[in-house]
Every structure is written in C-alpha cells, then in structure tokens.
Scaffold this active site. Structure first.
Site, PDB file in Angstrom:
ATOM      1  N   ARG A 109       0.859  -1.182   0.000  1.00 60.39           N
ATOM      2  CA  ARG A 109       0.000   0.000   0.000  1.00 60.39           C
ATOM      3  C   ARG A 109       0.890   1.225   0.000  1.00 60.39           C
ATOM      4  O   ARG A 109       2.042   1.168   0.420  1.00 60.39           O
ATOM      5  CB  ARG A 109      -0.942   0.056   1.213  1.00 60.39           C
ATOM      6  CG  ARG A 109      -0.489  -0.681   2.419  1.00 60.39           C
ATOM      7  CD  ARG A 109      -1.403  -0.499   3.591  1.00 60.39           C
ATOM      8  NE  ARG A 109      -0.645   0.155   4.653  1.00 60.39           N
ATOM      9  CZ  ARG A 109      -0.850   1.375   5.072  1.00 60.39           C
ATOM     10  NH1 ARG A 109      -1.799   2.111   4.568  1.00 60.39           N
ATOM     11  NH2 ARG A 109      -0.115   1.884   6.024  1.00 60.39           N
ATOM     12  N   ARG A 113      -2.599  10.814   1.865  1.00 53.71           N
ATOM     13  CA  ARG A 113      -3.431  11.595   2.784  1.00 53.71           C
ATOM     14  C   ARG A 113      -4.107  12.727   2.035  1.00 53.71           C
ATOM     15  O   ARG A 113      -3.417  13.475   1.353  1.00 53.71           O
ATOM     16  CB  ARG A 113      -2.562  12.260   3.839  1.00 53.71           C
ATOM     17  CG  ARG A 113      -2.044  11.331   4.844  1.00 53.71           C
ATOM     18  CD  ARG A 113      -1.259  12.152   5.848  1.00 53.71           C
ATOM     19  NE  ARG A 113      -0.480  11.242   6.644  1.00 53.71           N
ATOM     20  CZ  ARG A 113       0.624  11.559   7.255  1.00 53.71           C
ATOM     21  NH1 ARG A 113       1.089  12.790   7.167  1.00 53.71           N
ATOM     22  NH2 ARG A 113       1.271  10.680   7.966  1.00 53.71           N
ATOM     23  N   ARG A 186      21.336  -4.710   1.190  1.00 52.68           N
ATOM     24  CA  ARG A 186      21.750  -3.434   0.620  1.00 52.68           C
ATOM     25  C   ARG A 186      22.397  -2.640   1.753  1.00 52.68           C
ATOM     26  O   ARG A 186      22.077  -2.813   2.929  1.00 52.68           O
ATOM     27  CB  ARG A 186      20.536  -2.644   0.099  1.00 52.68           C
ATOM     28  CG  ARG A 186      19.841  -3.304  -1.056  1.00 52.68           C
ATOM     29  CD  ARG A 186      20.625  -3.253  -2.336  1.00 52.68           C
ATOM     30  NE  ARG A 186      20.687  -1.902  -2.876  1.00 52.68           N
ATOM     31  CZ  ARG A 186      21.493  -1.545  -3.881  1.00 52.68           C
ATOM     32  NH1 ARG A 186      22.315  -2.433  -4.422  1.00 52.68           N
ATOM     33  NH2 ARG A 186      21.485  -0.318  -4.342  1.00 52.68           N
ATOM     34  N   ARG A 217      19.466  10.561  -0.791  1.00 48.25           N
ATOM     35  CA  ARG A 217      18.998  11.698   0.002  1.00 48.25           C
ATOM     36  C   ARG A 217      20.171  12.443   0.619  1.00 48.25           C
ATOM     37  O   ARG A 217      21.281  11.900   0.698  1.00 48.25           O
ATOM     38  CB  ARG A 217      18.008  11.250   1.080  1.00 48.25           C
ATOM     39  CG  ARG A 217      18.542  10.226   2.053  1.00 48.25           C
ATOM     40  CD  ARG A 217      17.456   9.769   3.035  1.00 48.25           C
ATOM     41  NE  ARG A 217      18.031   8.947   4.091  1.00 48.25           N
ATOM     42  CZ  ARG A 217      17.356   8.404   5.088  1.00 48.25           C
ATOM     43  NH1 ARG A 217      16.059   8.590   5.193  1.00 48.25           N
ATOM     44  NH2 ARG A 217      17.957   7.673   6.012  1.00 48.25           N
ATOM     45  N   GLU A 242      23.688  10.131   0.958  1.00 50.75           N
ATOM     46  CA  GLU A 242      23.564   8.677   1.111  1.00 50.75           C
ATOM     47  C   GLU A 242      23.579   7.992  -0.251  1.00 50.75           C
ATOM     48  O   GLU A 242      22.696   8.210  -1.071  1.00 50.75           O
ATOM     49  CB  GLU A 242      22.269   8.327   1.860  1.00 50.75           C
ATOM     50  CG  GLU A 242      22.277   8.830   3.289  1.00 50.75           C
ATOM     51  CD  GLU A 242      21.140   8.265   4.139  1.00 50.75           C
ATOM     52  OE1 GLU A 242      20.397   7.378   3.673  1.00 50.75           O
ATOM     53  OE2 GLU A 242      20.998   8.747   5.277  1.00 50.75           O
ATOM     54  N   TYR A 290      13.618  -5.768   8.173  1.00 50.32           N
ATOM     55  CA  TYR A 290      13.816  -4.353   8.459  1.00 50.32           C
ATOM     56  C   TYR A 290      12.952  -3.950   9.651  1.00 50.32           C
ATOM     57  O   TYR A 290      11.746  -4.155   9.643  1.00 50.32           O
ATOM     58  CB  TYR A 290      13.476  -3.457   7.247  1.00 50.32           C
ATOM     59  CG  TYR A 290      13.776  -2.019   7.628  1.00 50.32           C
ATOM     60  CD1 TYR A 290      15.079  -1.532   7.536  1.00 50.32           C
ATOM     61  CD2 TYR A 290      12.800  -1.210   8.193  1.00 50.32           C
ATOM     62  CE1 TYR A 290      15.387  -0.258   7.974  1.00 50.32           C
ATOM     63  CE2 TYR A 290      13.105   0.063   8.637  1.00 50.32           C
ATOM     64  CZ  TYR A 290      14.403   0.544   8.519  1.00 50.32           C
ATOM     65  OH  TYR A 290      14.708   1.797   8.974  1.00 50.32           O
ATOM     66  N   ASP A 292      12.189  -0.640  12.348  1.00 49.74           N
ATOM     67  CA  ASP A 292      12.473   0.683  12.902  1.00 49.74           C
ATOM     68  C   ASP A 292      12.744   0.489  14.392  1.00 49.74           C
ATOM     69  O   ASP A 292      12.445  -0.563  14.959  1.00 49.74           O
ATOM     70  CB  ASP A 292      11.277   1.624  12.691  1.00 49.74           C
ATOM     71  CG  ASP A 292      11.362   2.333  11.338  1.00 49.74           C
ATOM     72  OD1 ASP A 292      12.485   2.553  10.852  1.00 49.74           O
ATOM     73  OD2 ASP A 292      10.296   2.666  10.780  1.00 49.74           O
TER      74      ASP A 292
HETATM   75  C1  LIG Z   1      20.417   4.305   7.154  1.00 49.19           C
HETATM   76  C2  LIG Z   1      19.436   3.895   8.221  1.00 49.19           C
HETATM   77  C3  LIG Z   1      18.538   4.824   8.736  1.00 49.19           C
HETATM   78  C4  LIG Z   1      17.640   4.461   9.741  1.00 49.19           C
HETATM   79  N1  LIG Z   1      16.785   5.408  10.205  1.00 49.19           N
HETATM   80  C5  LIG Z   1      15.902   5.071  11.176  1.00 49.19           C
HETATM   81  C6  LIG Z   1      14.989   6.028  11.695  1.00 49.19           C
HETATM   82  O1  LIG Z   1      14.958   7.177  11.265  1.00 49.19           O
HETATM   83  N2  LIG Z   1      14.137   5.643  12.666  1.00 49.19           N
HETATM   84  C7  LIG Z   1      14.139   4.376  13.181  1.00 49.19           C
HETATM   85  O2  LIG Z   1      13.351   4.081  14.092  1.00 49.19           O
HETATM   86  N3  LIG Z   1      14.986   3.443  12.721  1.00 49.19           N
HETATM   87  C8  LIG Z   1      15.879   3.757  11.734  1.00 49.19           C
HETATM   88  N4  LIG Z   1      16.740   2.805  11.248  1.00 49.19           N
HETATM   89  C9  LIG Z   1      16.656   1.432  11.776  1.00 49.19           C
HETATM   90  C10 LIG Z   1      17.425   1.237  13.092  1.00 49.19           C
HETATM   91  O3  LIG Z   1      18.798   1.443  12.838  1.00 49.19           O
HETATM   92  C11 LIG Z   1      17.137  -0.184  13.557  1.00 49.19           C
HETATM   93  O4  LIG Z   1      15.769  -0.286  13.904  1.00 49.19           O
HETATM   94  C12 LIG Z   1      17.909  -0.623  14.773  1.00 49.19           C
HETATM   95  O5  LIG Z   1      19.276  -0.374  14.681  1.00 49.19           O
HETATM   96  C13 LIG Z   1      17.682  -2.113  14.936  1.00 49.19           C
HETATM   97  O6  LIG Z   1      18.227  -2.570  16.123  1.00 49.19           O
HETATM   98  P1  LIG Z   1      18.787  -4.046  16.230  1.00 49.19           P
HETATM   99  O7  LIG Z   1      19.113  -4.258  17.655  1.00 49.19           O
HETATM  100  O8  LIG Z   1      17.874  -4.978  15.533  1.00 49.19           O
HETATM  101  O9  LIG Z   1      20.123  -4.052  15.348  1.00 49.19           O
HETATM  102  P2  LIG Z   1      21.450  -3.211  15.489  1.00 49.19           P
HETATM  103  O10 LIG Z   1      21.210  -1.841  15.984  1.00 49.19           O
HETATM  104  O11 LIG Z   1      22.177  -3.400  14.208  1.00 49.19           O
HETATM  105  O12 LIG Z   1      22.201  -3.994  16.645  1.00 49.19           O
HETATM  106  C14 LIG Z   1      22.828  -5.232  16.428  1.00 49.19           C
HETATM  107  C15 LIG Z   1      24.065  -5.240  17.288  1.00 49.19           C
HETATM  108  O13 LIG Z   1      24.678  -6.515  17.190  1.00 49.19           O
HETATM  109  C16 LIG Z   1      26.061  -6.321  17.108  1.00 49.19           C
HETATM  110  N5  LIG Z   1      26.689  -7.462  16.433  1.00 49.19           N
HETATM  111  C17 LIG Z   1      26.432  -7.919  15.177  1.00 49.19           C
HETATM  112  N6  LIG Z   1      27.239  -8.965  14.903  1.00 49.19           N
HETATM  113  C18 LIG Z   1      28.016  -9.162  15.992  1.00 49.19           C
HETATM  114  C19 LIG Z   1      29.052 -10.079  16.332  1.00 49.19           C
HETATM  115  N7  LIG Z   1      29.449 -11.003  15.452  1.00 49.19           N
HETATM  116  N8  LIG Z   1      29.638  -9.986  17.531  1.00 49.19           N
HETATM  117  C20 LIG Z   1      29.267  -9.044  18.435  1.00 49.19           C
HETATM  118  N9  LIG Z   1      28.285  -8.140  18.190  1.00 49.19           N
HETATM  119  C21 LIG Z   1      27.672  -8.202  16.980  1.00 49.19           C
HETATM  120  C22 LIG Z   1      26.241  -5.058  16.288  1.00 49.19           C
HETATM  121  O14 LIG Z   1      27.507  -4.476  16.526  1.00 49.19           O
HETATM  122  C23 LIG Z   1      25.104  -4.190  16.819  1.00 49.19           C
HETATM  123  O15 LIG Z   1      25.490  -3.430  17.924  1.00 49.19           O
HETATM  124  C24 LIG Z   1      17.643   3.143  10.243  1.00 49.19           C
HETATM  125  C25 LIG Z   1      18.539   2.204   9.734  1.00 49.19           C
HETATM  126  C26 LIG Z   1      19.418   2.570   8.722  1.00 49.19           C
HETATM  127  C27 LIG Z   1      20.366   1.527   8.202  1.00 49.19           C
END
Ligand SMILES: Cc1cc2nc3c(=O)[nH]c(=O)nc-3n(C[C@H](O)[C@H](O)[C@H](O)COP(=O)(O)OP(=O)(O)OC[C@H]3O[C@@H](n4cnc5c(N)ncnc54)[C@H](O)[C@@H]3O)c2cc1C
Length: 305
Positions: A109, A113, A186, A217, A242, A290, A292
């Site tokens: 979708r 708005r 990606r 962006r 980016e 993915y 947030d």
């Molecule tokens: C460009 C971009 C923009 C974004 N903008 C937004 C936004 O505006 N708003 C929003 O809400 N979200 C945003 N996000 C998403 C947000 O980054 C994620 O929701 C969040 O980081 C997810 O948390 P996580 O714990 O799943 O993963 P992560 O934050 O990636 O945490 C995983 C952790 O595991 C650790 N790890 C991985 N492998 C190993 C290993 N082998 N040994 C030890 N440690 C390890 C990593 O170092 C990391 O610290 C964005 C993401 C990107 C890429």
C-alpha cells in the site's frame, strides 16, 4: 525511554527534490497541489483515480489482471505522475534494480493523505533524544557489564560456555557458518561534509528522486535538534549524502533484500534457529527483517526470557 532521556520535538517531514522541483512527503494535499495545482481533496482524488484507471486499462489491454512487479503495482495504486517523479528513480537507486524487476509486494500500500499534513508518521510520540542516542544507550546499559569491540565469533565457545542464555543480534547466516549460503543486503555509503553555511537545505531530510543523481537523500544533521532561530546559532552545517549500494563482506549490512530467493534462504536458517534451546535470535540481522527502532524495542520488551 522517557524515563532515561528527554525527547525533543523533531517531526520527520521529508521533502523530495525531482529535477529541481520540490514536493512534500508523505503524499498529501501539499504534494498534490505541487504536482497538479489541485486545491481540494476531491480534485486530488479525481486526478489519482483518473491516472489509476489509465494504468489498469493499459494492463488489462495486455491481458494482465494483477500487478506483476513494483512498477505495475505503483502505477495502479497511485498513477503515473507520482510514480515517475517521486517513486521510480528513488526506489531503483535504493534497491539497485529496475522497478519492473522488483516484487510488487514491497509496496502493498502507499499511504496517501487527503489533508495538508507533512508529518511522515502517524504516531502520537515522535522525537530525538536530547543530548543524543548515546545518552539513551548509556542509560539502558547502566549497571550492566559490557564489552565492546568484541566479535562473538572470535571467541564463540567462551561466550557459549559462560552464558545460560544468549540473545544473538548478529547475522543469522553467519551464526550457522553460511551453511546454506549468504543472505544478501543493501547498504549505504555516507559521504559527510562540513559546509560554510549555517543552513544548507532548510530540512533534515531531502530525498533526490531522479535516477541521474547517484545519492538517494541528503541529511542535514542540525535540523534534528535545532529549531527556529537556533539553526543560525553556528556558522557551519554538517550534511551527509547517502549512496545506496550492494552489501559486500567488510561493509555494514543495513537493509535485508525481501525477494523470494533471500526469503527462502532465511526460512532455512530460521528452521535451524527454532531448534536452539538457549539462543534467542533478535533484531534486524538475526531475523533478517527491516525494523524501525520502536519496533525492535517492542519486540525486545515482549521477550520472555
Ligand atoms: C540508514 C538507516 C537509517 C535508519 N533510520 C531510522 C529512523 O529514522 N528511525 C528508526 O526508528 N529506525 C531507523 N533505522 C533502523 C534502526 O537502525 C534499527 O531499527 C535498529 O538499529 C535495529 O536494532 P537491532 O538491535 O535490531 O540491530 P542493530 O542496531 O544493528 O544492533 C545489532 C548489534 O549486534 C552487534 N553485532 C552484530 N554482529 C556481531 C558479532 N558477530 N559480535 C558481536 N556483536 C555483533 C552489532 O555491533 C550491533 O550493535 C535506520 C537504519 C538505517 C540503516
């Protein structure tokens, strides 16, 4: 979160730049006025309905009754003008593939708005931590023993031996030594510059939606935390362009690729993960999804360890 850090009043309201013309996002009455000069919601609805009908008729004339790819999906949901100016180039840069080769379900979708509202989100609360995300993370980890710069795989048997339960947030395919193959991602290269102007683009996020500009962006960081006259408190500004790209070893994986091939591969790893008695796979890399931030926080709060 609010008990650890105060949040400011940042509201995400990105702007799209297509060939030097600006459009508000997400698609709302401001966008429709900029695109077609329409004034009322009814005029905007009529315009979209007219363009959707043309797309549907074109498809039917070719014997296609269901959108087969992202391009057909977008055309039948929103029509050609918005698709070509605001979706096509951006999406193709983001995924590195033509929209005609991307699966339709990526855009099930398209939020539209028929009010004048540029707030990207519908959430009740929105903001950025005052003092930065580090303050939030430090607060969350207060009193928790923590080791950074430590790769789980470099000393895997040690960590497995000392832990009753492991929450694994790394790549699920790496956890299983890539036994079925590598999941694809990606990623984004950030090109950051300091400019001698206090205000470069007047907004935190400006999307460049034409194919010819290689970045998707430009982020101007100060607008996440400076509002009104504070924007002019300093003489410089920091911007990041980016550049999306295919992930390769050594890069940080950002976005899972939601195509059939990778989804099937992930399912194989997931089946192995379900058999683990003392490992929880959590987050964007371990669940190949993915998320947030608020979604990943909700997921963690739901965990029953
Ligand atoms: C460009 C971009 C923009 C974004 N903008 C937004 C936004 O505006 N708003 C929003 O809400 N979200 C945003 N996000 C998403 C947000 O980054 C994620 O929701 C969040 O980081 C997810 O948390 P996580 O714990 O799943 O993963 P992560 O934050 O990636 O945490 C995983 C952790 O595991 C650790 N790890 C991985 N492998 C190993 C290993 N082998 N040994 C030890 N440690 C390890 C990593 O170092 C990391 O610290 C964005 C993401 C990107 C890429």
């Amino acid at each position: 979160m609010n008990s650890i850090v105060e949040f400011n009043r940042y509201t995400n309201s990105p702007v799209a730049n297509y060939k030097g013309r600006l459009y508000n996002l997400p698609f709302n009455m401001n966008t429709f006025h900029q695109m077609w000069g329409v004034i009322t919601p009814e005029e905007a609805m009529d315009k979209i309905a007219e363009q959707r009908e043309i797309a549907l008729q074109t498809m039917r004339s070719k014997g296609i009754d269901k959108p087969r790819n992202l391009e057909e999906q977008a055309l039948t949901l929103i029509g050609r003008d918005i698709y070509e100016k605001l979706i096509k180039g951006y999406t193709e840069k983001q995924w590195g593939r033509p929209c005609s080769q991307l699966p339709a379900f990526i855009i099930n979708r398209l939020p539209v708005r028929f009010i004048f509202d540029n707030n990207y989100f519908n959430d009740k609360y929105q903001g950025v931590p005052v003092g930065g995300y580090n303050k939030l993370i430090e607060g969350l980890l207060k009193g928790v023993e923590c080791k950074t710069n430590t790769d789980f795989f470099e000393n895997r048997s040690y960590w497995e031996a000392i832990a009753d339960e492991i929450v694994f947030t790394g790549k699920i395919d790496e956890f299983y030594n890539y036994r079925y193959g590598k999941l694809e991602y990606r990623t984004v290269r950030f090109d950051t510059e300091i400019l001698d102007t206090p205000n470069y683009q007047g907004n935190a996020v400006v999307n460049y939606t034409e194919k010819e500009i290689p970045y998707t962006r430009i982020i101007e960081h100060k607008h996440f935390e400076s509002f009104g006259p504070d924007v002019y408190a300093g003489t410089k500004t920091v911007i990041s362009k980016e550049y999306p790209m295919e992930w390769q070893d050594g890069m940080e994986p950002f976005y899972p690729i939601n195509d059939e091939k990778n989804a099937a591969l992930y399912e194989q790893y997931k089946r192995l993960a379900e058999r683990e008695a003392s490992v929880v796979f959590g987050g964007r890399l371990a669940e190949y999804k993915y998320y947030d931030m608020h979604q990943v926080i909700a997921k963690a709060l739901d965990l029953n360890l």
